[in-house]
Design a protein around this motif. Sequence first.
Motif, PDB file in Angstrom:
ATOM      1  N   ILE A   1      12.525  12.542   0.993  1.00  0.00           N
ATOM      2  CA  ILE A   1      11.947  13.855   0.665  1.00  0.00           C
ATOM      3  C   ILE A   1      11.720  13.971  -0.769  1.00  0.00           C
ATOM      4  N   LYS A   2      10.630  13.849  -1.372  1.00  0.00           N
ATOM      5  CA  LYS A   2      10.253  13.708  -2.803  1.00  0.00           C
ATOM      6  C   LYS A   2      10.616  15.262  -3.358  1.00  0.00           C
ATOM      7  N   ALA A   3      10.290  15.914  -2.728  1.00  0.00           N
ATOM      8  CA  ALA A   3      10.452  17.169  -3.589  1.00  0.00           C
ATOM      9  C   ALA A   3      10.379  18.418  -2.518  1.00  0.00           C
TER      10      ALA A   3
ATOM     11  N   ASP B   1       3.734  -2.217  -7.943  1.00  0.00           N
ATOM     12  CA  ASP B   1       2.891  -3.331  -7.526  1.00  0.00           C
ATOM     13  C   ASP B   1       2.982  -3.204  -5.982  1.00  0.00           C
ATOM     14  N   THR B   2       3.333  -2.378  -5.325  1.00  0.00           N
ATOM     15  CA  THR B   2       3.109  -2.100  -4.057  1.00  0.00           C
ATOM     16  C   THR B   2       1.869  -1.211  -3.545  1.00  0.00           C
ATOM     17  N   TRP B   3       1.479  -0.595  -4.827  1.00  0.00           N
ATOM     18  CA  TRP B   3       0.374   0.480  -4.411  1.00  0.00           C
ATOM     19  C   TRP B   3      -0.946   0.058  -3.993  1.00  0.00           C
ATOM     20  N   ASP B   4      -1.369  -0.956  -4.587  1.00  0.00           N
ATOM     21  CA  ASP B   4      -2.922  -1.585  -4.258  1.00  0.00           C
ATOM     22  C   ASP B   4      -2.914  -2.414  -2.849  1.00  0.00           C
TER      23      ASP B   4
ATOM     24  N   GLY C   1       8.333  -0.136   2.093  1.00  0.00           N
ATOM     25  CA  GLY C   1       7.024  -0.541   1.179  1.00  0.00           C
ATOM     26  C   GLY C   1       7.540  -0.141  -0.250  1.00  0.00           C
ATOM     27  N   GLY C   2       6.472   0.046  -0.891  1.00  0.00           N
ATOM     28  CA  GLY C   2       5.072   0.881  -0.358  1.00  0.00           C
ATOM     29  C   GLY C   2       5.584   1.807   0.772  1.00  0.00           C
ATOM     30  N   GLU C   3       4.504   2.001   1.287  1.00  0.00           N
ATOM     31  CA  GLU C   3       4.565   3.145   2.597  1.00  0.00           C
ATOM     32  C   GLU C   3       4.090   2.559   3.777  1.00  0.00           C
TER      33      GLU C   3
ATOM     34  N   THR D   1      10.294   5.682   4.784  1.00  0.00           N
ATOM     35  CA  THR D   1       9.071   6.300   4.661  1.00  0.00           C
ATOM     36  C   THR D   1       9.106   7.690   3.843  1.00  0.00           C
ATOM     37  N   SER D   2       7.999   7.910   3.151  1.00  0.00           N
ATOM     38  CA  SER D   2       8.037   9.610   2.407  1.00  0.00           C
ATOM     39  C   SER D   2       7.190  10.453   3.455  1.00  0.00           C
ATOM     40  N   GLY D   3       6.970   9.921   4.705  1.00  0.00           N
ATOM     41  CA  GLY D   3       6.360  10.877   5.656  1.00  0.00           C
ATOM     42  C   GLY D   3       4.840  11.240   5.401  1.00  0.00           C
TER      43      GLY D   3
ATOM     44  N   GLY E   1       0.918  -1.502   0.036  1.00  0.00           N
ATOM     45  CA  GLY E   1      -0.045  -0.121   0.039  1.00  0.00           C
ATOM     46  C   GLY E   1       0.938   1.129  -0.061  1.00  0.00           C
ATOM     47  N   CYS E   2       0.451   2.125  -0.624  1.00  0.00           N
ATOM     48  CA  CYS E   2       1.210   3.628  -0.950  1.00  0.00           C
ATOM     49  C   CYS E   2       0.180   4.757  -1.260  1.00  0.00           C
ATOM     50  N   PRO E   3       0.029   5.826  -0.643  1.00  0.00           N
ATOM     51  CA  PRO E   3      -0.963   6.732  -1.077  1.00  0.00           C
ATOM     52  C   PRO E   3      -0.327   7.702  -2.351  1.00  0.00           C
ATOM     53  N   LEU E   4       1.023   7.710  -2.368  1.00  0.00           N
ATOM     54  CA  LEU E   4       1.563   8.402  -3.303  1.00  0.00           C
ATOM     55  C   LEU E   4       1.804   7.504  -4.605  1.00  0.00           C
ATOM     56  N   ARG E   5       1.920   8.301  -5.933  1.00  0.00           N
ATOM     57  CA  ARG E   5       2.018   7.859  -7.210  1.00  0.00           C
ATOM     58  C   ARG E   5       3.360   8.512  -7.728  1.00  0.00           C
ATOM     59  N   CYS E   6       4.520   8.094  -7.370  1.00  0.00           N
ATOM     60  CA  CYS E   6       5.651   9.021  -7.539  1.00  0.00           C
ATOM     61  C   CYS E   6       5.814   8.670  -9.207  1.00  0.00           C
ATOM     62  N   LEU E   7       6.217   9.528  -9.874  1.00  0.00           N
ATOM     63  CA  LEU E   7       6.467   9.203 -11.362  1.00  0.00           C
ATOM     64  C   LEU E   7       7.465   8.396 -11.548  1.00  0.00           C
ATOM     65  N   TYR E   8       8.476   8.341 -10.805  1.00  0.00           N
ATOM     66  CA  TYR E   8       9.693   7.239 -10.907  1.00  0.00           C
ATOM     67  C   TYR E   8       9.604   6.142 -10.132  1.00  0.00           C
ATOM     68  N   CYS E   9       8.580   5.843  -9.411  1.00  0.00           N
ATOM     69  CA  CYS E   9       8.158   4.773  -8.717  1.00  0.00           C
ATOM     70  C   CYS E   9       8.683   3.351  -9.278  1.00  0.00           C
ATOM     71  N   HIS E  10       9.661   2.534  -8.782  1.00  0.00           N
ATOM     72  CA  HIS E  10       9.683   1.388  -9.599  1.00  0.00           C
ATOM     73  C   HIS E  10       9.162   0.025  -8.707  1.00  0.00           C
TER      74      HIS E  10
HETATM   75  S1  SF4 Z   1       6.401   3.192  -3.206  1.00  0.00           S
HETATM   76 FE1  SF4 Z   1       7.675   4.797  -2.882  1.00  0.00          FE
HETATM   77  S2  SF4 Z   1       8.367   5.514  -4.754  1.00  0.00           S
HETATM   78 FE2  SF4 Z   1       6.627   4.257  -4.924  1.00  0.00          FE
HETATM   79  S3  SF4 Z   1       4.746   5.869  -5.161  1.00  0.00           S
HETATM   80 FE3  SF4 Z   1       5.076   5.164  -2.965  1.00  0.00          FE
HETATM   81  S4  SF4 Z   1       6.395   6.485  -1.989  1.00  0.00           S
HETATM   82 FE4  SF4 Z   1       6.675   6.840  -4.267  1.00  0.00          FE
END
Ligand code: SF4
Length: 254
Positions: A137-139, A39-42, A75-77, A103-105, A27-36
């Motif tokens: 820190i993403k940005a 498969d952890t998002w959902d 994660g994920g987050e 974490t991304s915080g 699970g992750c609430p972010l959708r970073c453009l460079y996420c590799h």
């Molecule tokens: S898993 Fe990490 S890189 Fe991918 S969207 Fe989430 S915070 Fe961003």
Amino acid sequence: MAGHLHSYETLGTLDGPGLRLVVFLQGCPLRCLYCHNPDTWDMAAGRSVTVEEIVTKARRMRPYFGSTGGVTLSGGEPLAQTHFTLALLQALKNESIHTVIDTSGTAVFSASERAHGDDKRVLTAILAATDLVLLDIKAPLAAGFQALTSCSMAGLEQFLELANARRQTVWIRQVIVPGLNDTAEDVAEFGQFLQRYPQLQIEKIELLPYHTLGVSKYGQLGIPYPLPGVGALPADKLAELQHVVDQWTCTGNR
Ligand code: SF4
């Protein structure tokens, strides 16, 4: 208590000090453009896991941890499952195991938790049970953060205010993407942002190079890759920017 697990890495060396059990939570609430790791998002794609399963695994690995290793929640987050993460960190601390969160915080809370102020209480308890935070820190500016992650920066700012007040020990990280945040001006803005949190105990600042190793996962998931045509960051560019950052940490000017 049960949570959602993506996978484990045993004997990890990159996500905190020493040899570590790395627990990749789903699970992750972010959708970073460079996420590799899309498969952890959902959250629903993970498997159910209990605190006891992870603590038992960590107990078995204790001989490998030595005096510096331990468990890293990544994660994920990990803050996408705040209550599970808190219960797990507290159980690990009860075993005197060194704890890290990567974490991304950006934590996920319900509207009612926020309305009752439970978000701060839970985050503070998480920080109290965490020996070291690896904070990505993403940005440094709100508009850039939103454009990169499709998410507000408010969660990160709340996390940083609480961590700063606690004088939390952190390793700061930022992924450097060609054409996105790879100039001297970008790095200077990053430094100015960190100056807003002077009580953070920053042990190191690591710039990480953008790479394209996760591109094939997007194809498997049927998701268009958000950065088509962007190549990996050259090593000499990374070294040049890291040198700037190392000067801050040497002089305390961050
Ligand atoms: S898993 Fe990490 S890189 Fe991918 S969207 Fe989430 S915070 Fe961003």
